[in-house]
Design a protein around this motif. Sequence first.
Motif, PDB file in Angstrom:
ATOM      1  N   GLY A  14     -56.946 -22.929 -22.762  1.00 48.81           N
ATOM      2  CA  GLY A  14     -57.346 -21.563 -23.037  1.00 48.81           C
ATOM      3  C   GLY A  14     -57.953 -21.484 -24.418  1.00 48.81           C
ATOM      4  N   GLY A  15     -58.553 -20.358 -24.733  1.00 48.32           N
ATOM      5  CA  GLY A  15     -59.137 -20.188 -26.057  1.00 48.32           C
ATOM      6  C   GLY A  15     -60.080 -19.012 -26.105  1.00 48.32           C
ATOM      7  N   ARG A  16     -60.782 -18.941 -27.214  1.00 45.73           N
ATOM      8  CA  ARG A  16     -61.742 -17.868 -27.454  1.00 45.73           C
ATOM      9  C   ARG A  16     -63.142 -18.463 -27.593  1.00 45.73           C
ATOM     10  N   VAL A  17     -64.105 -17.783 -27.020  1.00 44.88           N
ATOM     11  CA  VAL A  17     -65.502 -18.188 -27.108  1.00 44.88           C
ATOM     12  C   VAL A  17     -66.147 -17.350 -28.191  1.00 44.88           C
ATOM     13  N   SER A  18     -66.781 -17.994 -29.143  1.00 41.72           N
ATOM     14  CA  SER A  18     -67.473 -17.290 -30.222  1.00 41.72           C
ATOM     15  C   SER A  18     -68.833 -16.820 -29.728  1.00 41.72           C
ATOM     16  N   SER A  19     -69.042 -15.514 -29.720  1.00 42.05           N
ATOM     17  CA  SER A  19     -70.332 -14.987 -29.284  1.00 42.05           C
ATOM     18  C   SER A  19     -71.449 -15.408 -30.237  1.00 42.05           C
ATOM     19  N   THR A  20     -71.139 -15.547 -31.514  1.00 49.57           N
ATOM     20  CA  THR A  20     -72.150 -15.985 -32.489  1.00 49.57           C
ATOM     21  C   THR A  20     -72.581 -17.413 -32.211  1.00 49.57           C
TER      22      THR A  20
END
Length: 198
Positions: free
Chosen positions: A25-31
Amino acid sequence: VAHGLGEEPGLAPVPEQVVLAGEDGGRVSSTQLRDAVNAAITKIIGSGKGAHVVAVFDQQLALAPGVMDRLRNTPGAIDAVRTAITSFPGLAAAYTSDEVLARTDKTTDPLLRSWRLSYVEGRGGDFVFAPKRQWMLRSGTGTTHGAAYDYDQRVPIVFYGAGIRKGQFNTPASPVDIAPTLARITGVNLPTAQGRPL
């Protein structure tokens, strides 16, 4: 229904808790995603004026005017952009707005089917994407909703009051069923409602 990580139905598990539990799991950086897609498009059509990606929002990419047309007319360009999106950590699939709007094309892809139910023509991005399970496009902390996975789609609906039959019903329902249900209870006729009375 608890999922073992303390999250509530209707919300994605907090990615940091997922990782602490030893799961993916994790977070995707939109930048970072925007920068990667801009780089891929620049390789295909050149730098042009300014950025090719003008916005990343709600699991969608909006391109500058004319960029999508140039990609459509360049052999292999759509697939190259799709690869740039799906090779990004945490992303499972990417589709063009054309693929989403081709609703006559029956699909067994649950992620594409989900997009076909949520996409608004004229207001959506040129590309849409789906995160992997337990990943989200959100910086900072906390959680969100909107993924096409069971933890986001299994949400209880509760009706209480006069005209409501007592009981617990474990049958599939959808948010589009709420208005027809309330209409039936109150005696309002909804001849073109998408859902059904529960």
